[in-house]
Design a protein around this motif. Sequence first.
Motif, short mmCIF file in Angstrom:
data_model
loop_
_atom_site.label_atom_id
_atom_site.label_comp_id
_atom_site.label_asym_id
_atom_site.label_seq_id
_atom_site.Cartn_x
_atom_site.Cartn_y
_atom_site.Cartn_z
N VAL A 1 -6.38 5.89 -30.68
CA VAL A 1 -5.45 4.75 -30.23
C VAL A 1 -5.95 3.44 -30.64
O VAL A 1 -4.99 2.61 -31.23
N ALA A 2 -7.12 3.32 -30.52
CA ALA A 2 -7.73 1.90 -30.89
C ALA A 2 -7.32 1.42 -32.49
O ALA A 2 -6.87 0.16 -32.80
N ALA A 3 -7.52 2.47 -33.41
CA ALA A 3 -7.58 2.26 -34.56
C ALA A 3 -5.92 1.88 -35.00
O ALA A 3 -5.48 1.32 -35.89
N ALA A 4 -4.99 2.68 -34.37
CA ALA A 4 -3.65 2.55 -34.42
C ALA A 4 -3.38 1.18 -34.05
O ALA A 4 -2.32 0.39 -34.65
N ALA A 5 -3.52 0.90 -33.05
CA ALA A 5 -3.34 -0.49 -32.38
C ALA A 5 -3.84 -1.55 -33.26
O ALA A 5 -2.92 -2.48 -33.53
N GLY A 6 -4.83 -1.43 -33.63
CA GLY A 6 -5.40 -2.46 -34.73
C GLY A 6 -4.62 -2.39 -35.94
O GLY A 6 -4.35 -3.79 -36.51
N ALA A 7 -4.08 -1.35 -36.54
CA ALA A 7 -3.40 -1.24 -37.82
C ALA A 7 -1.96 -2.21 -37.17
O ALA A 7 -1.47 -2.52 -38.43
N PHE A 8 -1.64 -1.61 -36.44
CA PHE A 8 -0.20 -2.36 -36.06
C PHE A 8 -0.34 -3.85 -35.83
O PHE A 8 0.53 -4.67 -36.16
N THR B 1 0.81 -9.82 -40.76
CA THR B 1 1.17 -9.77 -42.00
C THR B 1 2.63 -10.07 -42.07
O THR B 1 3.01 -11.02 -42.91
N ALA B 2 3.48 -9.35 -41.50
CA ALA B 2 4.79 -9.64 -41.41
C ALA B 2 5.27 -11.07 -40.98
O ALA B 2 6.13 -11.71 -41.67
#
Length: 150
Positions: free
Chosen positions: A81-88, A94-95
């Motif tokens: 979950v932490a990795a997914a939140a960081g990637a998001f 970036t967007a």
Amino acid sequence: MTAIFNPTGLAPVAPVPRQPAPAAPPAPAPPPGPVGPVLELPGTPAAALVPVTHEGRPIGAFVLDRGRVRYRRVVDPDQFVAAAAGAFAVAALTAAVAVVARRRPPAINTVRMGPGGWVSLRGAPAPALTPDRRPWWARLLRARRLVVER
């Protein structure tokens, strides 16, 4: 019928039942180690599983199957979950930067009508008077030709 009284005149008190002697306290269990007990898995061929923990959390297991020992990691949902939140968060940042960078300022600022009907382009950059055809090093050194160009 005869009643027996104690010297105080009250009825005799029933004797207190004897308490059994306390048993020796059980030996304290050894602190859990990083490697758990061997678990036999059902089926043929026989397989064994040995869990591995770190600070009370499972991190993996050794699997003994067909004479081979393999280590299998356990996926930690908190890390996932932490990795997914960081990637998001990185994708959203970036967007946002891309959207802001694509927005171009207007070619001129506000166009106003001045007194008498003339148009005011206040804040507009002045256009270059003549194109500069000098090489980059001449512009850097602010060099000019000795011969007048026609």
